[in-house]
Design a protein around this motif. Structure first.
Motif, PDB file in Angstrom:
ATOM      1  N   TYR A 136       5.153  28.554  51.137  1.00 41.05           N
ATOM      2  CA  TYR A 136       6.190  29.549  50.856  1.00 41.05           C
ATOM      3  C   TYR A 136       6.275  29.787  49.359  1.00 41.05           C
ATOM      4  O   TYR A 136       6.046  28.879  48.556  1.00 41.05           O
ATOM      5  CB  TYR A 136       7.551  29.056  51.376  1.00 41.05           C
ATOM      6  CG  TYR A 136       7.563  28.865  52.874  1.00 41.05           C
ATOM      7  CD1 TYR A 136       7.982  29.876  53.715  1.00 41.05           C
ATOM      8  CD2 TYR A 136       7.120  27.677  53.447  1.00 41.05           C
ATOM      9  CE1 TYR A 136       7.977  29.705  55.096  1.00 41.05           C
ATOM     10  CE2 TYR A 136       7.105  27.498  54.822  1.00 41.05           C
ATOM     11  CZ  TYR A 136       7.534  28.521  55.642  1.00 41.05           C
ATOM     12  OH  TYR A 136       7.519  28.366  56.998  1.00 41.05           O
ATOM     13  N   ASP A 137       6.618  31.002  48.986  1.00 41.85           N
ATOM     14  CA  ASP A 137       6.831  31.360  47.599  1.00 41.85           C
ATOM     15  C   ASP A 137       8.313  31.170  47.302  1.00 41.85           C
ATOM     16  O   ASP A 137       9.136  31.967  47.745  1.00 41.85           O
ATOM     17  CB  ASP A 137       6.384  32.805  47.368  1.00 41.85           C
ATOM     18  CG  ASP A 137       6.272  33.143  45.896  1.00 41.85           C
ATOM     19  OD1 ASP A 137       6.222  34.338  45.585  1.00 41.85           O
ATOM     20  OD2 ASP A 137       6.256  32.231  45.055  1.00 41.85           O
ATOM     21  N   LEU A 138       8.661  30.110  46.578  1.00 45.79           N
ATOM     22  CA  LEU A 138      10.050  29.779  46.285  1.00 45.79           C
ATOM     23  C   LEU A 138      10.291  29.817  44.787  1.00 45.79           C
ATOM     24  O   LEU A 138       9.374  29.570  43.998  1.00 45.79           O
ATOM     25  CB  LEU A 138      10.380  28.377  46.810  1.00 45.79           C
ATOM     26  CG  LEU A 138      10.154  28.127  48.300  1.00 45.79           C
ATOM     27  CD1 LEU A 138      10.446  26.665  48.629  1.00 45.79           C
ATOM     28  CD2 LEU A 138      11.017  29.044  49.140  1.00 45.79           C
ATOM     29  N   PRO A 139      11.537  30.091  44.385  1.00 49.81           N
ATOM     30  CA  PRO A 139      11.826  30.120  42.951  1.00 49.81           C
ATOM     31  C   PRO A 139      11.722  28.732  42.314  1.00 49.81           C
ATOM     32  O   PRO A 139      11.315  28.610  41.162  1.00 49.81           O
ATOM     33  CB  PRO A 139      13.248  30.658  42.874  1.00 49.81           C
ATOM     34  CG  PRO A 139      13.816  30.510  44.240  1.00 49.81           C
ATOM     35  CD  PRO A 139      12.662  30.482  45.196  1.00 49.81           C
ATOM     36  N   ASP A 140      12.077  27.674  43.046  1.00 48.84           N
ATOM     37  CA  ASP A 140      12.035  26.295  42.558  1.00 48.84           C
ATOM     38  C   ASP A 140      11.824  25.342  43.721  1.00 48.84           C
ATOM     39  O   ASP A 140      12.111  25.672  44.862  1.00 48.84           O
ATOM     40  CB  ASP A 140      13.360  25.918  41.876  1.00 48.84           C
ATOM     41  CG  ASP A 140      13.583  26.674  40.588  1.00 48.84           C
ATOM     42  OD1 ASP A 140      12.710  26.618  39.711  1.00 48.84           O
ATOM     43  OD2 ASP A 140      14.640  27.326  40.462  1.00 48.84           O
ATOM     44  N   ASP A 141      11.379  24.131  43.403  1.00 47.51           N
ATOM     45  CA  ASP A 141      11.269  23.074  44.406  1.00 47.51           C
ATOM     46  C   ASP A 141      12.687  22.645  44.779  1.00 47.51           C
ATOM     47  O   ASP A 141      13.481  22.308  43.896  1.00 47.51           O
ATOM     48  CB  ASP A 141      10.497  21.899  43.818  1.00 47.51           C
ATOM     49  CG  ASP A 141      10.231  20.787  44.813  1.00 47.51           C
ATOM     50  OD1 ASP A 141      10.961  20.673  45.820  1.00 47.51           O
ATOM     51  OD2 ASP A 141       9.284  20.018  44.571  1.00 47.51           O
ATOM     52  N   PRO A 142      13.041  22.648  46.070  1.00 47.78           N
ATOM     53  CA  PRO A 142      14.380  22.234  46.474  1.00 47.78           C
ATOM     54  C   PRO A 142      14.722  20.792  46.084  1.00 47.78           C
ATOM     55  O   PRO A 142      15.881  20.416  46.058  1.00 47.78           O
ATOM     56  CB  PRO A 142      14.380  22.405  47.997  1.00 47.78           C
ATOM     57  CG  PRO A 142      13.362  23.468  48.237  1.00 47.78           C
ATOM     58  CD  PRO A 142      12.299  23.219  47.196  1.00 47.78           C
ATOM     59  N   GLY A 143      13.722  19.977  45.771  1.00 47.44           N
ATOM     60  CA  GLY A 143      13.968  18.643  45.262  1.00 47.44           C
ATOM     61  C   GLY A 143      14.338  17.599  46.294  1.00 47.44           C
ATOM     62  O   GLY A 143      14.838  16.539  45.948  1.00 47.44           O
ATOM     63  N   ASP A 144      14.073  17.871  47.569  1.00 43.82           N
ATOM     64  CA  ASP A 144      14.428  16.902  48.604  1.00 43.82           C
ATOM     65  C   ASP A 144      13.230  16.091  49.090  1.00 43.82           C
ATOM     66  O   ASP A 144      13.331  15.341  50.049  1.00 43.82           O
ATOM     67  CB  ASP A 144      15.113  17.593  49.780  1.00 43.82           C
ATOM     68  CG  ASP A 144      14.245  18.646  50.443  1.00 43.82           C
ATOM     69  OD1 ASP A 144      13.089  18.843  50.022  1.00 43.82           O
ATOM     70  OD2 ASP A 144      14.727  19.290  51.387  1.00 43.82           O
ATOM     71  N   GLY A 145      12.076  16.254  48.433  1.00 43.77           N
ATOM     72  CA  GLY A 145      10.891  15.494  48.794  1.00 43.77           C
ATOM     73  C   GLY A 145      10.125  16.033  49.980  1.00 43.77           C
ATOM     74  O   GLY A 145       9.195  15.386  50.457  1.00 43.77           O
ATOM     75  N   CYS A 146      10.503  17.211  50.475  1.00 46.04           N
ATOM     76  CA  CYS A 146       9.845  17.803  51.647  1.00 46.04           C
ATOM     77  C   CYS A 146       8.867  18.907  51.282  1.00 46.04           C
ATOM     78  O   CYS A 146       8.376  19.610  52.158  1.00 46.04           O
ATOM     79  CB  CYS A 146      10.903  18.361  52.605  1.00 46.04           C
ATOM     80  SG  CYS A 146      11.954  17.090  53.333  1.00 46.04           S
ATOM     81  N   TRP A 147       8.562  19.060  49.999  1.00 46.82           N
ATOM     82  CA  TRP A 147       7.699  20.146  49.546  1.00 46.82           C
ATOM     83  C   TRP A 147       6.639  19.614  48.594  1.00 46.82           C
ATOM     84  O   TRP A 147       6.909  18.767  47.765  1.00 46.82           O
ATOM     85  CB  TRP A 147       8.526  21.210  48.831  1.00 46.82           C
ATOM     86  CG  TRP A 147       9.582  21.819  49.696  1.00 46.82           C
ATOM     87  CD1 TRP A 147      10.837  21.346  49.919  1.00 46.82           C
ATOM     88  CD2 TRP A 147       9.463  23.005  50.461  1.00 46.82           C
ATOM     89  NE1 TRP A 147      11.506  22.172  50.773  1.00 46.82           N
ATOM     90  CE2 TRP A 147      10.698  23.213  51.125  1.00 46.82           C
ATOM     91  CE3 TRP A 147       8.444  23.934  50.656  1.00 46.82           C
ATOM     92  CZ2 TRP A 147      10.923  24.290  51.960  1.00 46.82           C
ATOM     93  CZ3 TRP A 147       8.679  25.016  51.492  1.00 46.82           C
ATOM     94  CH2 TRP A 147       9.898  25.194  52.131  1.00 46.82           C
ATOM     95  N   ASP A 148       5.414  20.155  48.708  1.00 44.56           N
ATOM     96  CA  ASP A 148       4.328  19.828  47.792  1.00 44.56           C
ATOM     97  C   ASP A 148       3.831  21.116  47.169  1.00 44.56           C
ATOM     98  O   ASP A 148       3.802  22.163  47.820  1.00 44.56           O
ATOM     99  CB  ASP A 148       3.155  19.179  48.530  1.00 44.56           C
ATOM    100  CG  ASP A 148       3.403  17.730  48.890  1.00 44.56           C
ATOM    101  OD1 ASP A 148       4.188  17.059  48.188  1.00 44.56           O
ATOM    102  OD2 ASP A 148       2.812  17.264  49.872  1.00 44.56           O
ATOM    103  N   ALA A 149       3.416  21.019  45.918  1.00 45.50           N
ATOM    104  CA  ALA A 149       2.855  22.185  45.248  1.00 45.50           C
ATOM    105  C   ALA A 149       1.611  22.638  46.008  1.00 45.50           C
ATOM    106  O   ALA A 149       0.780  21.820  46.396  1.00 45.50           O
ATOM    107  CB  ALA A 149       2.509  21.859  43.810  1.00 45.50           C
ATOM    108  N   ALA A 150       1.522  23.932  46.246  1.00 44.41           N
ATOM    109  CA  ALA A 150       0.359  24.487  46.942  1.00 44.41           C
ATOM    110  C   ALA A 150      -0.884  24.282  46.085  1.00 44.41           C
ATOM    111  O   ALA A 150      -0.815  24.256  44.859  1.00 44.41           O
ATOM    112  CB  ALA A 150       0.575  25.970  47.236  1.00 44.41           C
ATOM    113  N   LYS A 151      -2.023  24.143  46.730  1.00 46.40           N
ATOM    114  CA  LYS A 151      -3.268  23.894  46.012  1.00 46.40           C
ATOM    115  C   LYS A 151      -3.577  24.980  44.996  1.00 46.40           C
ATOM    116  O   LYS A 151      -4.185  24.715  43.982  1.00 46.40           O
ATOM    117  CB  LYS A 151      -4.410  23.736  47.004  1.00 46.40           C
ATOM    118  CG  LYS A 151      -4.290  22.467  47.783  1.00 46.40           C
ATOM    119  CD  LYS A 151      -5.422  22.291  48.747  1.00 46.40           C
ATOM    120  CE  LYS A 151      -5.243  20.929  49.380  1.00 46.40           C
ATOM    121  NZ  LYS A 151      -5.559  20.824  50.725  1.00 46.40           N
TER     122      LYS A 151
END
Length: 58
Positions: free
Chosen positions: A26-41
């Motif tokens: 997903y294209d998000l403005p920021d990482d939500p910071g909950d540990g459920c997201w990784d930077a896309a390759k």
């Protein structure tokens, strides 16, 4: 910023307006910071010189 969701199915982010699917990017403005997201390759490429074209005799 492109982030890939790695969390559990069925979660909803009301501030983002998204119910992400695990493994989807997903294209998000920021990482939500909950540990459920990784930077896309595509976001982890290092800056540097562009690769030369194959078969190019410059």
């Amino acid at each position: 910023m492109q982030l890939t969701y790695t969390g559990d199915e069925g979660r909803y982010y009301p501030t983002l307006g998204v119910a992400p699917v695990p493994g989807e990017t997903y294209d998000l403005p920021d990482d939500p910071g909950d540990g459920c997201w990784d930077a896309a390759k595509t976001q982890t490429k290092k800056a540097g010189r562009a690769p030369e074209k194959e078969g190019s005799d410059a």
